[in-house]
Design a protein around this motif. Structure first.
Motif, short mmCIF file in Angstrom:
data_model
loop_
_atom_site.label_atom_id
_atom_site.label_comp_id
_atom_site.label_asym_id
_atom_site.label_seq_id
_atom_site.Cartn_x
_atom_site.Cartn_y
_atom_site.Cartn_z
N LYS A 155 -1.18 4.31 -4.25
CA LYS A 155 -1.33 3.48 -5.44
C LYS A 155 -0.58 4.16 -6.58
CE LYS A 155 -5.29 1.49 -6.34
NZ LYS A 155 -6.72 1.28 -6.66
N LEU A 156 -0.15 3.37 -7.54
CA LEU A 156 0.45 3.95 -8.74
C LEU A 156 -0.65 4.54 -9.61
CD1 LEU A 156 3.06 1.21 -9.78
CD2 LEU A 156 3.54 3.44 -8.75
N SER A 157 -0.38 5.69 -10.20
CA SER A 157 -1.32 6.24 -11.16
C SER A 157 -1.44 5.29 -12.34
CB SER A 157 -0.83 7.61 -11.65
OG SER A 157 0.34 7.45 -12.44
N GLU A 158 -2.51 5.41 -13.09
CA GLU A 158 -2.69 4.50 -14.22
C GLU A 158 -1.54 4.65 -15.22
OE1 GLU A 158 -6.07 3.03 -17.43
OE2 GLU A 158 -6.44 4.81 -16.22
N ARG A 163 3.01 2.21 -17.82
CA ARG A 163 4.31 2.49 -18.45
C ARG A 163 5.49 1.94 -17.66
NH1 ARG A 163 4.93 8.38 -18.17
NH2 ARG A 163 5.66 7.85 -16.05
N ASP A 164 5.45 2.11 -16.33
CA ASP A 164 6.63 1.85 -15.51
C ASP A 164 6.57 0.56 -14.71
OD1 ASP A 164 7.61 4.34 -16.35
OD2 ASP A 164 6.55 5.37 -14.72
N PHE A 165 5.38 0.01 -14.50
CA PHE A 165 5.24 -1.20 -13.71
C PHE A 165 4.98 -2.41 -14.60
CE2 PHE A 165 2.76 -3.95 -10.71
CZ PHE A 165 3.71 -4.07 -9.71
N ALA A 166 4.14 -2.22 -15.59
CA ALA A 166 3.71 -3.33 -16.46
C ALA A 166 4.00 -3.00 -17.93
CB ALA A 166 2.22 -3.60 -16.26
N GLY A 167 5.19 -2.47 -18.18
CA GLY A 167 5.51 -1.94 -19.50
C GLY A 167 5.49 -2.92 -20.64
N ASP A 168 5.69 -4.21 -20.38
CA ASP A 168 5.69 -5.19 -21.48
C ASP A 168 4.46 -6.09 -21.44
OD1 ASP A 168 6.43 -6.57 -19.21
OD2 ASP A 168 7.99 -7.76 -20.19
N ILE A 169 3.43 -5.66 -20.74
CA ILE A 169 2.15 -6.38 -20.71
C ILE A 169 1.21 -5.72 -21.70
CG2 ILE A 169 0.25 -7.18 -19.23
CD1 ILE A 169 2.96 -8.24 -18.34
N PRO A 170 0.47 -6.49 -22.52
CA PRO A 170 -0.50 -5.87 -23.43
C PRO A 170 -1.41 -4.90 -22.67
CG PRO A 170 -0.30 -8.20 -23.91
CD PRO A 170 0.50 -7.96 -22.67
N TYR A 178 -4.05 -3.06 -13.30
CA TYR A 178 -4.12 -1.75 -12.63
C TYR A 178 -5.36 -1.67 -11.75
CZ TYR A 178 -5.32 3.16 -12.03
OH TYR A 178 -5.70 4.36 -11.49
N ALA A 179 -6.47 -2.18 -12.27
CA ALA A 179 -7.74 -2.09 -11.54
C ALA A 179 -7.72 -2.89 -10.24
CB ALA A 179 -8.89 -2.56 -12.42
N VAL A 180 -6.92 -3.96 -10.20
CA VAL A 180 -6.90 -4.81 -9.00
C VAL A 180 -5.65 -4.59 -8.16
CG1 VAL A 180 -8.30 -6.58 -10.14
CG2 VAL A 180 -5.82 -6.78 -10.18
N GLN A 181 -4.87 -3.56 -8.46
CA GLN A 181 -3.65 -3.35 -7.68
C GLN A 181 -4.00 -3.11 -6.21
OE1 GLN A 181 -1.28 0.32 -7.56
NE2 GLN A 181 -2.66 1.20 -9.11
N GLY A 182 -3.17 -3.64 -5.34
CA GLY A 182 -3.39 -3.46 -3.92
C GLY A 182 -2.79 -2.15 -3.43
N PRO A 183 -3.58 -1.31 -2.76
CA PRO A 183 -3.02 -0.08 -2.18
C PRO A 183 -2.06 -0.41 -1.04
CG PRO A 183 -5.27 -0.39 -1.42
CD PRO A 183 -5.01 -1.46 -2.46
N ILE A 184 -0.99 0.34 -0.92
CA ILE A 184 0.00 0.09 0.13
C ILE A 184 -0.15 1.10 1.26
CG2 ILE A 184 1.60 -0.90 -1.55
CD1 ILE A 184 3.26 1.72 -1.22
N SER A 185 0.09 0.65 2.47
CA SER A 185 0.10 1.55 3.62
C SER A 185 1.36 2.40 3.61
CB SER A 185 0.03 0.73 4.91
OG SER A 185 0.39 1.51 6.03
N ASP A 186 1.26 3.59 4.18
CA ASP A 186 2.45 4.44 4.27
C ASP A 186 3.47 3.89 5.27
OD1 ASP A 186 1.15 5.00 6.64
OD2 ASP A 186 0.76 7.11 6.18
N LYS A 187 3.12 2.80 5.95
CA LYS A 187 4.06 2.15 6.87
C LYS A 187 4.77 0.96 6.23
CE LYS A 187 1.31 3.29 11.00
NZ LYS A 187 0.28 4.06 10.26
#
Length: 259
Positions: A155-158, A163-170, A178-187
């Protein structure tokens, strides 16, 4: 807001989006069949809810929108989930992918029901191409340094997400995402597409000029290579949220609903 024929023109004049790289693809784009079905696929670090605002606008425009919820485990699993959604459509369908889902769109887009493709700040590899190797030929985007792995999932750190994923979102809204981001498999990122639907289907691409998750120059390269009808949006990686009206308008164009 109701989508109409003036929305996109206004956006162009205002500088929100500029059409680029249309080239010889323009004739193909103008002949895309008019369709009412749209299937939307989310990328990594997200779920289907990221399409909510775009879906509302598409529904107002009279389009039938379906969002795929895929598990972010493997490319194959995402393609399978998308094919199931396409199979449920009652006719020609526009297939839309954000971010990683560009790979899903490139593979599943070969389905005969898919009439056109839309890529939103998305990966667009060629058949069999190593996307990771391609991406390394461009400067690494900052978000990649913020990926945190645990027990085979990342997962991306908060900080990286805001800053880097949702930089122009309030910030308050971005923290919910961020709270509902889906974790990705290493595959997830190890898969390779076996087909590139953009080589045979009309394609559209929205480049995010302020993207810190995929290098904007890489987005421009992929859009030009696929000969897509392309716009540039002054947005973070999440243009589908910060500029939902522009993205919905682009999808409407792909559906042939605009003359």
């Amino acid at each position: 807001m109701m989508i109409n024929r003036r929305t996109f023109s206004t956006a162009l004049v205002a500088g929100v989006a500029t059409s680029l790289l249309a080239g010889s693809h323009t004739a193909r784009a103008q002949t895309a069949p008019k369709v009412r079905n749209v299937v939307l696929v989310h990328g990594a670090y997200a779920d289907g809810s990221c399409w909510s605002e775009v879906v509302g606008l598409l529904q107002q425009a009279g389009l039938n929108a379906t969002v795929v919820q895929h598990p972010l485990t493997t490319l194959e699993a995402g393609v399978e989930a998308t094919r199931r959604a396409i199979a449920l459509q009652d006719g020609p369908t526009v297939l839309v992918g954000h971010s990683f889902a560009g790979m899903i769109v490139s593979e599943a887009g070969m389905d005969p029901k898919v009439s056109s493709l839309v890529y939103v700040a998305a990966r667009a590899p060629d058949a069999g191409e190593d996307y990771t190797a391609l991406a390394k030929t461009f400067a690494a985007p900052p978000a990649s340094a913020g990926l945190v792995w645990s027990a085979g999932y990342g997962k991306l750190s908060e900080e990286a997400f805001l800053r880097d994923f949702a930089g122009d979102i309030p910030r308050e809204k971005a923290r919910i995402l961020y709270a509902v981001q889906g974790p990705i498999s290493d595959k997830l990122f190890t898969g390779k597409t076996t087909q590139a639907a953009w080589r045979s289907k009309p394609s559209w691409y929205a480049v995010s000029t302020e993207d810190r998750t995929i290098n904007p120059d890489l987005e421009r390269f992929m859009a030009k290579r696929m000969n897509a009808k392309t716009i540039e949006v002054k947005a973070s990686h999440l243009s589908l949220i910060s500029h939902a009206d522009v993205i919905a308008e682009l999808i409407s164009q792909a559906a042939g609903s605009l003359s």
